[in-house]
Design a protein around this motif. Structure first.
Motif, PDB file in Angstrom:
ATOM      1  N   SER A  20      11.992  -9.355  27.265  1.00  0.00           N
ATOM      2  CA  SER A  20      12.009 -10.831  27.343  1.00  0.00           C
ATOM      3  C   SER A  20      10.948 -11.551  27.478  1.00  0.00           C
ATOM      4  O   SER A  20      10.670 -12.647  26.950  1.00  0.00           O
ATOM      5  N   ASP A  45      20.943 -11.302  24.691  1.00  0.00           N
ATOM      6  CA  ASP A  45      21.019 -10.628  25.921  1.00  0.00           C
ATOM      7  C   ASP A  45      21.945 -11.418  26.852  1.00  0.00           C
ATOM      8  O   ASP A  45      21.539 -12.616  27.002  1.00  0.00           O
ATOM      9  N   SER A  49      17.696 -13.919  29.825  1.00  0.00           N
ATOM     10  CA  SER A  49      16.266 -14.145  30.398  1.00  0.00           C
ATOM     11  C   SER A  49      15.198 -15.057  29.502  1.00  0.00           C
ATOM     12  O   SER A  49      14.364 -15.789  30.095  1.00  0.00           O
ATOM     13  N   ASP A  98      15.806 -11.500  20.981  1.00  0.00           N
ATOM     14  CA  ASP A  98      15.639 -10.536  21.918  1.00  0.00           C
ATOM     15  C   ASP A  98      16.899 -10.169  22.258  1.00  0.00           C
ATOM     16  O   ASP A  98      18.076 -10.939  22.291  1.00  0.00           O
TER      17      ASP A  98
HETATM   18 MG   LIG Z   1      15.534  -8.771  29.075  1.00  0.00          MG
END
Ligand SMILES: [Mg+2]
Ligand SMILES: Nc1ncnc2c1ncn2[C@@H]1O[C@H](COP(=O)(O)OP(=O)(O)O)[C@@H](O)[C@H]1O
Length: 233
Positions: A20, A45, A49, A98
């Motif tokens: 991240s 995710d 983050s 991500d």
């Molecule tokens: Mg992460």
């Protein structure tokens, strides 16, 4: 240079390796150096983050949180699939994704549509072992599909600033079909940016800025430029 029409995944089944963090800084770096290109971040995710880091401070064109967890997330997986395919089909858009640690589950096919997968790891065996398993699986999938992309790019991260010897890593990956990126050191400024993220501007004049820029340039010049594709064709 044309960097759009492509997608970059950050992934590793190991968590806490810097996915991240690197996603947020690289996204900001690409946008600040390629103002004409639309740069987008999709955060798959559930923890979000990368979205949290980039937050509102961002000059990035599109930031979306589409959480894909270990449980069955059929609806979000379909959404991510649609959004990602649409973005990477636009020649003027570069898309970063991500992901959470753990298995990639139903987003494997999106990874396979990408230009590259950036796989951060430290040099500790606790990170290296799962990283090797992960890149081995990636390469097996590429071989099974007989494709040259996504390029698998291991990014040494959180390297002790005194430690410049990456032989542990190069020996561990041996003759696997993997590219080693320039390393990023373990630096306290990165942790302070986790609390108050101000992107590349906020780290100007630091060693981290130099290393992140070198990593970003490497990705632009060798991967997004198509140089690696030529090498493998
Ligand atoms: Mg992460
Ligand atoms: N190069 C670095 N130097 C210092 N700390 C780092 C570095 N990269 C990541 N970190 C820290 O490590 C922790 C995990 O990073 P994170 O990006 O959340 O990993 P992941 O997304 O892979 O779980 C965070 O606290 C982050 O600030």
């Amino acid at each position: 240079m044309q960097i759009g029409g492509q997608g970059i995944f950050l992934a590793n089944m190991k968590g806490g390796v810097g996915k991240s963090t690197l996603t947020a800084f690289l996204t900001d770096y690409f946008k600040s150096n390629h103002a004409d290109t639309k740069v987008c971040l999709l955060d798959a995710d559930p923890q979000g983050s990368a979205v949290e880091l980039l937050g509102s401070s961002t000059s990035v064109d599109l930031v979306r949180h589409i959480p894909i967890g270990d449980r069955y997330d059929g609806v979000n997986a379909v959404t991510l699939d649609g959004v990602y395919r649409r973005l990477i089909s636009d020649d003027n858009t570069l898309t970063m994704v991500d992901t959470a640690g753990g298995a990639l589950g139903n987003i494997w096919q999106l990874v396979m549509l990408s230009k590259c997968v950036l796989v951060p790891t430290s040099l500790s065996w606790a990170d290296l072992r799962p990283t090797i398993d992960f890149v081995t699986e990636l390469n097996e999938r590429k071989e099974a599909n007989n494709v040259a992309t996504p390029h698998v790019i291991v990014v040494p991260n959180r390297i002790s600033p005194q430690q410049r010897n990456l032989s542990v890593l190069s020996e561990a990956i041996g003759d696997m079909n993997i590219v080693l990126a320039p390393p990023v050191s373990d630096l306290s400024i990165v942790r302070s940016q986790a609390v108050d993220f101000t992107g590349m501007k906020g780290v100007e004049g630091t060693r981290f800025h130099d290393e992140l820029s070198r990593l970003g340039d490497f990705i632009v010049n060798y991967v997004l430029s198509g140089k690696l594709d030529e090498y493998y064709s």
